[in-house]
Design a protein around this motif. Sequence first.
Motif, PDB file in Angstrom:
ATOM      1  N   SER A  66       0.953  -1.040   0.386  1.00  0.00           N
ATOM      2  CA  SER A  66       0.306  -0.003  -0.253  1.00  0.00           C
ATOM      3  C   SER A  66       0.875   1.314   0.010  1.00  0.00           C
ATOM      4  O   SER A  66       0.425   1.597  -0.491  1.00  0.00           O
ATOM      5  CB  SER A  66      -1.089   0.339   1.522  1.00  0.00           C
ATOM      6  N   ILE A  67       1.830   1.017   0.788  1.00  0.00           N
ATOM      7  CA  ILE A  67       2.721   2.341   0.895  1.00  0.00           C
ATOM      8  C   ILE A  67       3.050   2.760  -0.067  1.00  0.00           C
ATOM      9  O   ILE A  67       3.466   3.673  -0.885  1.00  0.00           O
ATOM     10  CB  ILE A  67       4.103   2.180   2.488  1.00  0.00           C
ATOM     11  N   GLU A  68       4.155   1.574  -1.004  1.00  0.00           N
ATOM     12  CA  GLU A  68       4.694   1.733  -2.167  1.00  0.00           C
ATOM     13  C   GLU A  68       4.179   2.147  -3.094  1.00  0.00           C
ATOM     14  O   GLU A  68       4.107   2.885  -4.267  1.00  0.00           O
ATOM     15  CB  GLU A  68       5.354   0.335  -2.380  1.00  0.00           C
ATOM     16  N   PHE A  69       2.656   1.162  -3.585  1.00  0.00           N
ATOM     17  CA  PHE A  69       1.694   1.684  -4.625  1.00  0.00           C
ATOM     18  C   PHE A  69       1.371   3.556  -4.113  1.00  0.00           C
ATOM     19  O   PHE A  69       1.594   4.157  -5.560  1.00  0.00           O
ATOM     20  CB  PHE A  69       0.315   0.718  -3.927  1.00  0.00           C
ATOM     21  N   LEU A  70       0.668   3.887  -2.929  1.00  0.00           N
ATOM     22  CA  LEU A  70       0.534   5.172  -3.463  1.00  0.00           C
ATOM     23  C   LEU A  70       1.987   6.468  -3.227  1.00  0.00           C
ATOM     24  O   LEU A  70       1.405   7.612  -3.585  1.00  0.00           O
ATOM     25  CB  LEU A  70       0.388   5.699  -1.095  1.00  0.00           C
TER      26      LEU A  70
END
Length: 107
Positions: free
Chosen positions: A41-45
Motif C-alpha cells: 500500500s505504502i509503495e503503491f501510494l
Amino acid sequence: MECKEVQKKIHSFIEDELDSKESLAFIEHIRKCPNCKEELSIEFLVITGLQRLDDAEAFDLQRELEDKIKTNKENALQRKKMSRIGFLFIIFLAVVAGYYVSMLFYV
Ligand SMILES: [Zn+2]
C-alpha cells in the motif's frame, strides 16, 4: 513465498513486471500477510501518488490498489489457463496425428 521475497517484488508488481506464477504467489501472500500488504500500500501510494501530483482530480488510491490486485490476479489466471489450453491442444494434435499414422499401418 517469503515476506522478504514478496517485499523485493513489490516494485515489479506495481510496474506489472511479474509473470503469472509470481503474480499469483505474490497476491496470495499479500492477502494473508498484513505486513506485506501494508508495504505494498505504502509503495503503491508513493509511486502512483507521485505520478499523479499534477492531477487535480481526487483519486482513491487504496481502491485503485484493490482493483490492481484483482485485475492482476485475473490476468495471471487467464494466462495460466491459456497455457494449459495450449498444452492440451498439443496433446490433442499428437493423439490425432498418432491416430492417422496408425490408420496408415492398418489399412
Ligand atoms: Zn509477508
